[in-house]
Scaffold this motif. Structure first.
Motif, mmCIF file in Angstrom:
data_model
loop_
_atom_site.group_PDB
_atom_site.id
_atom_site.type_symbol
_atom_site.label_atom_id
_atom_site.label_comp_id
_atom_site.label_asym_id
_atom_site.label_seq_id
_atom_site.Cartn_x
_atom_site.Cartn_y
_atom_site.Cartn_z
ATOM 1 N N LEU A 223 -23.760 -44.422 39.555
ATOM 2 C CA LEU A 223 -23.533 -45.845 39.270
ATOM 3 C C LEU A 223 -22.101 -46.266 39.591
ATOM 4 O O LEU A 223 -21.833 -47.437 39.846
ATOM 5 C CB LEU A 223 -23.838 -46.158 37.804
ATOM 6 N N MET A 224 -21.179 -45.295 39.582
ATOM 7 C CA MET A 224 -19.776 -45.571 39.893
ATOM 8 C C MET A 224 -19.435 -45.118 41.318
ATOM 9 O O MET A 224 -18.267 -44.965 41.655
ATOM 10 C CB MET A 224 -18.872 -44.850 38.874
ATOM 11 N N ASP A 225 -20.461 -44.898 42.148
ATOM 12 C CA ASP A 225 -20.296 -44.425 43.530
ATOM 13 C C ASP A 225 -19.567 -43.084 43.597
ATOM 14 O O ASP A 225 -18.821 -42.817 44.532
ATOM 15 C CB ASP A 225 -19.580 -45.460 44.405
ATOM 16 N N GLY A 226 -19.799 -42.248 42.600
ATOM 17 C CA GLY A 226 -19.196 -40.920 42.571
ATOM 18 C C GLY A 226 -20.261 -39.858 42.529
ATOM 19 O O GLY A 226 -21.450 -40.150 42.679
ATOM 20 N N LEU B 272 -14.595 -39.269 41.652
ATOM 21 C CA LEU B 272 -14.680 -40.719 41.760
ATOM 22 C C LEU B 272 -13.529 -41.264 42.600
ATOM 23 O O LEU B 272 -12.396 -40.799 42.469
ATOM 24 C CB LEU B 272 -14.601 -41.385 40.380
ATOM 25 N N ASP B 273 -13.821 -42.245 43.434
ATOM 26 C CA ASP B 273 -12.781 -42.968 44.162
ATOM 27 C C ASP B 273 -12.417 -44.192 43.336
ATOM 28 O O ASP B 273 -13.275 -45.044 43.074
ATOM 29 C CB ASP B 273 -13.281 -43.417 45.536
ATOM 30 N N LEU B 274 -11.162 -44.265 42.890
ATOM 31 C CA LEU B 274 -10.724 -45.378 42.032
ATOM 32 C C LEU B 274 -9.522 -46.074 42.637
ATOM 33 O O LEU B 274 -8.707 -45.457 43.306
ATOM 34 C CB LEU B 274 -10.362 -44.858 40.643
ATOM 35 N N GLU B 275 -9.434 -47.389 42.369
ATOM 36 C CA GLU B 275 -8.277 -48.182 42.820
ATOM 37 C C GLU B 275 -7.091 -47.876 41.943
ATOM 38 O O GLU B 275 -7.196 -47.651 40.769
ATOM 39 C CB GLU B 275 -8.572 -49.678 42.693
#
Length: 157
Positions: A133-136, A154-157
């Motif tokens: 759901l978090m593209d991870g 996870l890829d995070l800003e």
């Protein structure tokens, strides 16, 4: 999804820590590099904590000697984003490759007795769904007799 500014600091769950102490296990966390502590990332803190709580509980459940360690690290992945890795490593008995391949499926449980902490075989499949759901994604590396490492990426800003 509720994005919140999160620091790179490791997740800390007091009940899990107490369970580890009760079993005589060591508990350690690290941020690599330490400067990551000063960086703010936008991510769903509730879902991330839910995944890490599950990883930590499983590590405590299936480790009888040694300890559990949570390490947070990051690497550049694309402009404006960092790929964060949360790795929960234990010194438990480890798992076969066959067990690892089915571990994130619903109602899948390794051939272990879980003792007083119980389990339904749903936790890791829920972790996989939350990460998606978090593209991870989540995965596991394990060696019989040496322990396991569960990883959230996870890829995070």
């Amino acid at each position: 999804m509720s994005n919140k500014c999160m620091r790179g600091q490791p997740f800390y769950a007091l009940p899990v820590w107490h369970a580890a102490q009760e079993k005589g296990l060591t508990w350690d966390n690290a941020v690599e590099p330490p400067k990551l502590n000063e960086t703010c990332f936008l991510g769903d803190e509730v879902r991330i904590k839910q995944i890490l709580t599950n990883f930590c509980w499983n590590s405590v459940k299936f480790t009888n000697k040694g300890g559990v360690k949570l390490v947070v690290s990051a690497e550049a992945c694309r402009p404006g984003f960092m790929r964060l890795f949360w790795k929960v490593t234990d010194t438990g008995k480890g798992m076969t490759q066959k067990t690892q391949e089915m571990l994130f499926e619903r109602y899948s449980m390794a051939d272990h007795k879980v003792g007083k902490y119980g389990g339904s075989g749903l936790g890791l499949s829920i972790c996989r769904s939350l990460a998606a759901l978090m593209d991870g994604h989540v995965h596991c590396m394990s060696t019989i007799g040496k322990g396991s490492t569960f990883i959230l990426e996870l890829d995070l800003e």
